[in-house]
Design an enzyme around this catalytic site. Sequence first.
Site, PDB file in Angstrom:
ATOM      1  N   PHE A  44     -17.109  -5.368  -9.957  1.00 44.03           N
ATOM      2  CA  PHE A  44     -16.186  -6.345  -9.395  1.00 44.03           C
ATOM      3  C   PHE A  44     -15.317  -5.609  -8.392  1.00 44.03           C
ATOM      4  CE2 PHE A  44     -11.954  -8.189  -9.273  1.00 44.03           C
ATOM      5  CZ  PHE A  44     -12.225  -9.537  -9.103  1.00 44.03           C
ATOM      6  N   SER A 293      -5.391 -13.044 -10.213  1.00 45.05           N
ATOM      7  CA  SER A 293      -6.037 -12.650 -11.449  1.00 45.05           C
ATOM      8  C   SER A 293      -7.549 -12.703 -11.297  1.00 45.05           C
ATOM      9  CB  SER A 293      -5.568 -13.588 -12.562  1.00 45.05           C
ATOM     10  OG  SER A 293      -6.642 -13.946 -13.399  1.00 45.05           O
ATOM     11  N   LYS A 294      -8.129 -11.600 -11.690  1.00 46.04           N
ATOM     12  CA  LYS A 294      -9.573 -11.457 -11.625  1.00 46.04           C
ATOM     13  C   LYS A 294     -10.267 -12.576 -12.412  1.00 46.04           C
ATOM     14  CE  LYS A 294     -12.715  -8.043 -13.605  1.00 46.04           C
ATOM     15  NZ  LYS A 294     -12.875  -6.682 -14.065  1.00 46.04           N
ATOM     16  N   ARG A 295      -9.635 -12.969 -13.498  1.00 42.55           N
ATOM     17  CA  ARG A 295     -10.237 -13.958 -14.384  1.00 42.55           C
ATOM     18  C   ARG A 295     -10.078 -15.381 -13.841  1.00 42.55           C
ATOM     19  NH1 ARG A 295      -8.215 -15.909 -18.819  1.00 42.55           N
ATOM     20  NH2 ARG A 295      -6.328 -14.687 -18.529  1.00 42.55           N
ATOM     21  N   LYS A 296      -8.885 -15.655 -13.295  1.00 43.70           N
ATOM     22  CA  LYS A 296      -8.605 -17.048 -12.916  1.00 43.70           C
ATOM     23  C   LYS A 296      -8.883 -17.385 -11.463  1.00 43.70           C
ATOM     24  CE  LYS A 296      -4.518 -17.109 -15.698  1.00 43.70           C
ATOM     25  NZ  LYS A 296      -3.114 -17.280 -15.572  1.00 43.70           N
TER      26      LYS A 296
END
Length: 550
Positions: A44, A293-296
Amino acid sequence: MSNIVERIFPDHLPTPEELAQRFPKRDLPEGAMVTRVGPSPTGFMHIGTLYVGRLCAQFARQTGGVSILRIEDTDKKREVEGAVDFITHAFDHFGVSFDEGVGVDGADMGAYGPYRQSQRKEIYQAYVKHLLATGKAYPCFATGEELEAMRDKQQLRKMRTGYYGVWAEWRDRPEEDVQAALDAGIPFVIRFRSEGKIERKLKFEDLLFGERKLPENDQDIVIMKADGLPTYHFAHVVDDHLMGTTHVIRGDEWLSSVPTHLQLFEALEWETPKFAHIAPINKMDGTSRRKLSKRKDPEASVGYFEELGYSNEAVLDYLMTLADAGFEDWSNENPGTSSWEFPLTMRGLKGSSGPLFDFEKLGNISRNFVATLKSPAVYDRVLPWAEKHDADLADMLKADPDRARAIIAIERDEAQNVRKDIEKWSDVKAELEFFFDDRFTLSADEARGMIDYLDANELATLVSEFLEGYDPADDNATWFGKIKELGGAHGFAMRPKDFKKNPDDYKGTVAHVARVFRILLAGKERTPDLYSIMQVMGPDQVKARVSLVL
Ligand code: GLU
């Protein structure tokens, strides 16, 4: 202890003296900055990495220094196959190149390598050995369970967690214990023997955060893990010393580790580089501000911009607006000058700490950038993008390249006010699609429904009369004159002000007449210049399209 040192590290390791020769001090002009970006190959790539990499490259370039792309792959558990390639290609794609480091072909460039930390194991170990020999480090055989039990105890007693002070069980262990543990083959790490006192404050200067006072580090941090690789802290200190980094530009999540890093520099008797900790790129989430945020947030990933087809210049320019609030003015004052020419300064960077990511702004920058390109250049950029991300669009572009270029050229190549409807390469699809008969699905009923200010008969009459007068050889003015006349003859106001005055007397204005043909030709409300569209379509297609409602 010397027995232990030799037992742990056999003598094939280079000595610190040899390393000092192998990595000589750089001979650079005064003020030259040596910078580096150190992504980890986790598969990533955060937009922040591109951001920091860009800043590093720019500072080095404009000071006659050296920029380095170092792959920080000491955490083998997090490593993903192909991730190094992904990183080097992403930088390359966005036009950020480095003087040294791992290149796009995967090979090292520069004399201060290797540039993958996992390939520098012996170098780190040489210094670990040195610290061990000088009593500044020691092996620790504490198991995972023991460390966990220690933490539980600390938490229960409401104490600071970690391996420090009385908790550092292996810090002063008698040599027999260490020998016995080695004999038993127990896995171990090497810890730094910290002389820091938590109640003492350490003062240091960050170029962006200013003067900071943080507690000294008193944790005996791990410098070499059980697999023989260094931890981030140790690798950072060794590499930035040997590579001659003058400015450590990195995310501000490392700011609190500076006391530990300074301690390591001191223990190795090395000069410290300057630090510039970069606040993360933020975004608005409802009414609150938070970091990407990497996740969101899909936009946290560099790949996202490439996938959507933002041009690399736009993304890079956009990042520059985030880095320095003065960039936009500079850019307006220097149209056409590459953002690499922008005189980036730490002061400017400081002024825009924790910038907000704003898609609208990126969109503007991007549309303006695409508007500077002529149709062949747009075509040449869209095609490779489409071949990778949208095979369908690639087919359209390749079916008849000249025609595709002619479509893209509308209101672009010859125009005074170039249209600004392409923000990213994926937007080109909508520009092309309706020209292809096999993709154009408008039905007569849909067309009639959209043109609700004329009934079916009126519409058919208007179109037949249009066809009678239609001459593909007409120039734009003649063509438009005919549209106007047609409108006048069918109850539309020839002049907008007539319509404004007595709207009930008319079916609409000339714009409504043009809209009839826009709908019939393109199936949509908004298109570039209608006349140009008809020129590209040619008489057969124009006639066939408008005849739909006859
Ligand atoms: N590998 C570190 C990271 O991914 C780099 C930090 C640094 O630039 O020192 O955050």
